[in-house]
Design a protein around this motif. Sequence first.
Motif, PDB file in Angstrom:
ATOM      1  N   UNK A 156       0.848  -1.191   0.000  1.00 11.41           N
ATOM      2  CA  UNK A 156       0.000   0.000   0.000  1.00 11.41           C
ATOM      3  C   UNK A 156       0.885   1.243   0.000  1.00 11.41           C
ATOM      4  N   UNK A 157       0.510   2.222  -0.823  1.00  9.99           N
ATOM      5  CA  UNK A 157       1.337   3.420  -0.960  1.00  9.99           C
ATOM      6  C   UNK A 157       1.578   4.101   0.374  1.00  9.99           C
ATOM      7  N   UNK A 158       0.593   4.127   1.234  1.00 11.24           N
ATOM      8  CA  UNK A 158       0.767   4.775   2.545  1.00 11.24           C
ATOM      9  C   UNK A 158       1.835   4.076   3.375  1.00 11.24           C
ATOM     10  N   UNK A 159       2.020   2.770   3.170  1.00 13.17           N
ATOM     11  CA  UNK A 159       3.048   2.033   3.903  1.00 13.17           C
ATOM     12  C   UNK A 159       4.439   2.260   3.307  1.00 13.17           C
ATOM     13  N   UNK A 160       4.472   2.631   2.038  1.00 10.40           N
ATOM     14  CA  UNK A 160       5.749   2.855   1.356  1.00 10.40           C
ATOM     15  C   UNK A 160       6.248   4.273   1.595  1.00 10.40           C
ATOM     16  N   UNK A 161       5.349   5.176   1.946  1.00 15.90           N
ATOM     17  CA  UNK A 161       5.705   6.593   2.070  1.00 15.90           C
ATOM     18  C   UNK A 161       6.894   6.819   3.001  1.00 15.90           C
ATOM     19  N   UNK A 162       7.012   6.016   4.050  1.00 15.24           N
ATOM     20  CA  UNK A 162       8.120   6.182   4.984  1.00 15.24           C
ATOM     21  C   UNK A 162       9.404   5.525   4.535  1.00 15.24           C
ATOM     22  N   UNK A 164      10.685   5.921   1.274  1.00 13.87           N
ATOM     23  CA  UNK A 164      11.234   6.621   0.120  1.00 13.87           C
ATOM     24  C   UNK A 164      11.823   7.960   0.537  1.00 13.87           C
ATOM     25  N   UNK A 165      12.589   8.551  -0.362  1.00 10.60           N
ATOM     26  CA  UNK A 165      13.221   9.841  -0.070  1.00 10.60           C
ATOM     27  C   UNK A 165      12.195  10.956   0.037  1.00 10.60           C
ATOM     28  N   UNK A 166      11.151  10.873  -0.797  1.00 13.91           N
ATOM     29  CA  UNK A 166      10.117  11.905  -0.769  1.00 13.91           C
ATOM     30  C   UNK A 166       8.847  11.349  -1.392  1.00 13.91           C
ATOM     31  N   UNK A 167       7.749  12.018  -1.102  1.00 12.11           N
ATOM     32  CA  UNK A 167       6.466  11.602  -1.662  1.00 12.11           C
ATOM     33  C   UNK A 167       5.816  12.776  -2.370  1.00 12.11           C
ATOM     34  N   UNK A 168       5.374  12.543  -3.592  1.00 14.83           N
ATOM     35  CA  UNK A 168       4.626  13.535  -4.359  1.00 14.83           C
ATOM     36  C   UNK A 168       3.303  12.931  -4.839  1.00 14.83           C
ATOM     37  N   UNK A 169       2.826  11.974  -4.086  1.00 11.51           N
ATOM     38  CA  UNK A 169       1.611  11.265  -4.469  1.00 11.51           C
ATOM     39  C   UNK A 169       0.380  12.001  -3.960  1.00 11.51           C
ATOM     40  N   UNK A 170      -0.628  12.057  -4.795  1.00 11.12           N
ATOM     41  CA  UNK A 170      -1.915  12.604  -4.378  1.00 11.12           C
ATOM     42  C   UNK A 170      -2.422  11.786  -3.190  1.00 11.12           C
ATOM     43  N   UNK A 239      24.120   8.002  -5.078  1.00 11.52           N
ATOM     44  CA  UNK A 239      23.354   7.660  -3.888  1.00 11.52           C
ATOM     45  C   UNK A 239      21.891   7.547  -4.233  1.00 11.52           C
ATOM     46  N   UNK A 240      21.150   6.780  -3.446  1.00  9.76           N
ATOM     47  CA  UNK A 240      19.747   6.504  -3.763  1.00  9.76           C
ATOM     48  C   UNK A 240      18.850   7.720  -3.545  1.00  9.76           C
ATOM     49  N   UNK A 241      17.954   7.921  -4.516  1.00  7.59           N
ATOM     50  CA  UNK A 241      16.864   8.889  -4.399  1.00  7.59           C
ATOM     51  C   UNK A 241      15.605   8.213  -4.928  1.00  7.59           C
ATOM     52  N   UNK A 242      14.578   8.177  -4.114  1.00  9.79           N
ATOM     53  CA  UNK A 242      13.331   7.517  -4.507  1.00  9.79           C
ATOM     54  C   UNK A 242      12.150   8.439  -4.247  1.00  9.79           C
ATOM     55  N   UNK A 243      11.169   8.364  -5.147  1.00 11.11           N
ATOM     56  CA  UNK A 243       9.995   9.224  -5.036  1.00 11.11           C
ATOM     57  C   UNK A 243       8.732   8.394  -5.212  1.00 11.11           C
ATOM     58  N   UNK A 244       7.851   8.481  -4.246  1.00 12.49           N
ATOM     59  CA  UNK A 244       6.523   7.879  -4.359  1.00 12.49           C
ATOM     60  C   UNK A 244       5.656   8.866  -5.116  1.00 12.49           C
ATOM     61  N   UNK A 245       5.114   8.447  -6.258  1.00  9.79           N
ATOM     62  CA  UNK A 245       4.433   9.389  -7.130  1.00  9.79           C
ATOM     63  C   UNK A 245       3.590   8.655  -8.153  1.00  9.79           C
ATOM     64  N   UNK A 246       2.900   9.415  -8.973  1.00 12.91           N
ATOM     65  CA  UNK A 246       2.309   8.876 -10.190  1.00 12.91           C
ATOM     66  C   UNK A 246       3.389   9.000 -11.255  1.00 12.91           C
TER      67      UNK A 246
END
Length: 437
Positions: A156-162, A164-170, A239-246
């Motif tokens: 679930x996206x809400x569980x992944x939010x913590x 990743x480096x940042x979240x830009x998901x609606x 270095x790793x950078x990850x974004x939760x997004x569409x």
Amino acid sequence: MRRVCLTLPTNRPCPETIRAVAEEAAYGARVFGVEVHLLILDSSDAPVLAGHRAAVGTLPPAPGVVVHHLDEVEQRTFLREVIARSGVAAPDRVLDLMLPSGVSYGACTNRAFLLAEALGCSSVHRRDSDSRYQSGPDGGEPVFPIHHELTALGRKASDVAGLVSRSRLDPACAGRPVALVGGSFVGEMSVDVAEIRRLDPAVYEDVIGLTVPDDVPEIWRRHLIDESFRGAGTSPFTGDRTTLTSVSPLRVDMCNIAFTREVYGRVPLPPATDTIGSDYFLIHVVHDAQLPGVLHNRHIVNFHTAERRSDAGFLAYQRRLAKFFLSTLYFHAVYARMAAAGAELLDTEGRIRASDVAGFVRDSARLDRVENAERLDVVDRSYRKLGGRYTGAADALAAERERLLDEARDDMEEFALLIDAWGPLTRATKSVKGITW
């Protein structure tokens, strides 16, 4: 135990890539405790195939990794059984769409999807034979994309939010599972058009402009042309950078992508032959349906093989490129309708409505071909300005003009047919036993 499929489709010599992808499979199994099915789908000729079998035979055993190396005879045997059990109409036609005689970027991955279903995998992770992995800072260990893929896919996206480096998901999408994880590439352009840009930047703008939708404002049009096929540029991994997004389809590449079965189990890729870019369709589906994804920067290194530089390879590539330009007429229309539908592309259980997608594709095949005829005119004029071997390519494309126009339209009709058949095909894989290759 969770099973995943790491797949490498190939039709060219790539023993080093096979060994590198096997290392990624071992990493995934070791770090995440999953069972990784390394699936090599080989369409190479006999001498190359023999070299690949030798490379597979020397792979060191790795706990949790199961290797499958299938040539086209073995792939066809599997497909025939699945198609027969599915009961779909026109089985021979469906077989041709799944394993065509020509090069099809979508069909090879569709075969991986069905085999992953038969193997009980929850996701497919795709790599390409003309790519390799970056190393960590200071020349450290390879940075494998499967790390981020297995971290987030299906959760679930809400569980992944913590994680990743940042979240830009609606926030409205936070309750949906992550359907796609992907990165891009560094190195040579994904589509081999750098020579056109070197020879004549104005011609390059005219030709690549054929891939941009007509309703894009001029300022953005120029930006899209400039950014097309360049991936993440040339900067090395630091270095790793990850974004939760569409995830935007412009930010990821099919050599560095993973989907959950809830995506590829519903809709296949276009099986068009000799058409560059035809395998990017599902990235658009995930984005337009507002399914969450994770974008990462473990970019894969892209390079071009020597075969593409030969005279025969050059002409074959220009045909594939021309068909890509023609396919945009239809795909842009489908993408526009999917974007307009948004989350309505999902049913009440959050699954992609495959019948809606099939309808959009089928409707697109009815578009007037006049615009595509004009696209071929632009290619013809542009290539003749470039001269040299591009004049020969212009002559070859002109001789096939009507056939190319027909094929581009027919490709969409066949894609709609395959989407209709996809549900029965994926369900039939469950009854195919004894996959031991």
